[in-house]
Write a protein that holds these residues in place. Structure first.
Motif, PDB file in Angstrom:
ATOM      1  N   SER A  66       3.653  -4.031  -2.123  1.00  5.09           N
ATOM      2  CA  SER A  66       2.663  -5.035  -2.490  1.00  5.09           C
ATOM      3  C   SER A  66       1.372  -4.371  -2.937  1.00  5.09           C
ATOM      4  N   PRO A  72       1.822  -9.205   1.916  1.00  2.06           N
ATOM      5  CA  PRO A  72       2.525  -8.668   3.097  1.00  2.06           C
ATOM      6  C   PRO A  72       2.542  -9.618   4.277  1.00  2.06           C
ATOM      7  N   THR A  85       1.806  -0.995   0.936  1.00  2.00           N
ATOM      8  CA  THR A  85       0.806  -1.981   0.550  1.00  2.00           C
ATOM      9  C   THR A  85      -0.534  -1.289   0.375  1.00  2.00           C
ATOM     10  N   TYR A 101       1.624  -3.628  10.111  1.00  2.00           N
ATOM     11  CA  TYR A 101       0.743  -3.166   9.031  1.00  2.00           C
ATOM     12  C   TYR A 101       0.524  -1.660   9.124  1.00  2.00           C
TER      13      TYR A 101
END
Length: 325
Positions: A66, A72, A85, A101
Motif C-alpha cells: 500500500s 492497510p 506500506t 503495522y
C-alpha cells in the motif's frame, strides 16, 4: 485513554468475539499477504476501474503493498495484512493494530515511495490513493513494478466507508467488508435507540486546534462527523447541516459554541493532545463555554476515522460519554 464499554448485547458479544478472532488472524498472518486464500489458477485477473482507468488485478492477490496509510487498516479489518506500506503516524493507528503495522515493511512516504524497497517485496498488487501533491509520474513508476490501482482521493473525509469496502473488494473480501459495515451500522442504530432521550436534548461539537492559532469545528461530513450522524447525534448551530469538512473560528469567536452541550476534542489513539488543540483548550473563551464549565468536554481518540473498526471504537467512546449525561 480510550474507554471501551464491556459487551452488553448479543451483538456486542458477537462483535467482541469476531474482533478477537480477526486480530488473531491478523497477528498470525504470514509474510505472503496475511491470507490463506489459494492463488487463482493460471494467474486469473479481473478489471477494476482506478484513478487512471481500468487495471487488471489478480483475483486473489497474495502480496499487496500500500502506498497510503488508509488502505492497510481497512484490509486489517477483514483479516488481511499487506506486506509493505508507507510510514504512518503511530498515534493514528488503532492500538490493537500496531503490532501488525510494526511488522509491515516501510516503503517511504505517499509522496516519496522507495521503489527499490517496494520492488524487493515482489508485490503482485500495489494499492494506494491519488492524494494531492503526488509526483505526476508516480503511477507509471509503480506500474512498472506491479499492477497498480490508485483510488481517487475522497472529496470529503467522511466517505471513508466506501473506500474501506472498495479496498476489501479489490483483494476479494468485499463480502467481509459489507458484513462489517452492517455490524457498524447496527451498533450505531442500537446506540441511537438506547440513548434517544439524551440525544434529543444534547448538541455536540467536534473541535481541534488549527495551525493558524484558531479552532477548527468539524462538520457532519468529517471523519467522526459521519459517526455521530449515524447515531443520530445533533451538532451545534456552527456545524449542523453545513457542507464541507470544518468551520474555522478564531479564539475570540468560540462563544458561537455556546449551544453545544458536549464538546469532543481531538486526541490521538494514545490519548495525546497535540499542541494546537491544547492551545485551544487553554483559551479563556473556551473555558467560559457552558460545556467546559459543566465538565462536559471529552477527548475523542480515533477522531480521524478511516476504517470500520476505528469507527466502532468511536461508537464505544460515545457510549461511555452518553451514559454519563
Amino acid at each position: 485513554m480510550l474507554l471501551l464499554s464491556p459487551p452488553r448485547s448479543a451483538l456486542d458479544r458477537r462483535r467482541f468475539l469476531t474482533g478477537a478472532a480477526g486480530m488473531a488472524a491478523v497477528l498470525g498472518a504470514t509474510a505472503c499477504g496475511g491470507t490463506d486464500d489459494p492463488a487463482p489458477a493460471g494467474g486469473a485477473t479481473r478489471t477494476i476501474e482506478g484513478a487512471f482507468g481500468p487495471v487488471e488485478v489478480p483475483v486473489a492477490p497474495q502480496r499487496v503493498v500500500s502506498t497510503d496509510f488508509y488502505t492497510p487498516w481497512a484490509l486489517l479489518d477483514v483479516g488481511y495484512t499487506v506486506v509493505g506500506t508507507v510510514q504512518a503516524n503511530v498515534g493514528g493507528v488503532l492500538p490493537e493494530y500496531r503490532p501488525a503495522y510494526e511488522a509491515m515493511t516501510r516503503i517511504g512516504t505517499p509522496a516519496e515511495v522507495d521503489l527499490e524497497a517496494l520492488a524487493a517485496l515482489q508485490p503482485d498488487l500495489v494499492l494506494g490513493t491519488l492524494v494531492p501533491d503526488l509526483p505526476v509520474d508516480l503511477h507509471d513508476r509503480l506500474s512498472a513494478v506491479a499492477p497498480t490501482l490508485l483510488f481517487e482521493a475522497a472529496r470529503e473525509p467522511g466517505t471513508w466507508q466506501e473506500r474501506a469496502v472498495r479496498a476489501a473488494d479489490v483483494i476479494g473480501r468485499g463480502a467481509d467488508a459489507e458484513a462489517l459495515r452492517a455490524e457498524y451500522e447496527q451498533q450505531a442504530a442500537d446506540l441511537g435507540v438506547r440513548y434517544a432521550d439524551v440525544l434529543g436534548r444534547t448538541r455536540f461539537a467536534l473541535v481541534r486546534g488549527g495551525a493558524q492559532g484558531n479552532a477548527l469545528v468539524d462538520l457532519p461530513a468529517s471523519w467522526s462527523g459521519v459517526v455521530l450522524e449515524a447515531v443520530g447525534a445533533r451538532l451545534g448551530s456552527v456545524a449542523e447541516g453545513r457542507p464541507g469538512v470544518f468551520e474555522p473560528l478564531s479564539f475570540e469567536e468560540l462563544g458561537r459554541l455556546e449551544d453545544c452541550d458536549v464538546v469532543l476534542h481531538l486526541v490521538d489513539t494514545t490519548g495525546e493532545v497535540d499542541d494546537n488543540t491544547q492551545r485551544l483548550l487553554d483559551q479563556p473563551t473556551f473555558q467560559a463555554l457552558p460545556a467546559a464549565r459543566g465538565g462536559r468536554v471529552f477527548p475523542l481518540p480515533n477522531y480521524y476515522v478511516s476504517h470500520y473498526r476505528q469507527a466502532q471504537a468511536v461508537l464505544d467512546r460515545l457510549d461511555t460519554v452518553l451514559a454519563g449525561l
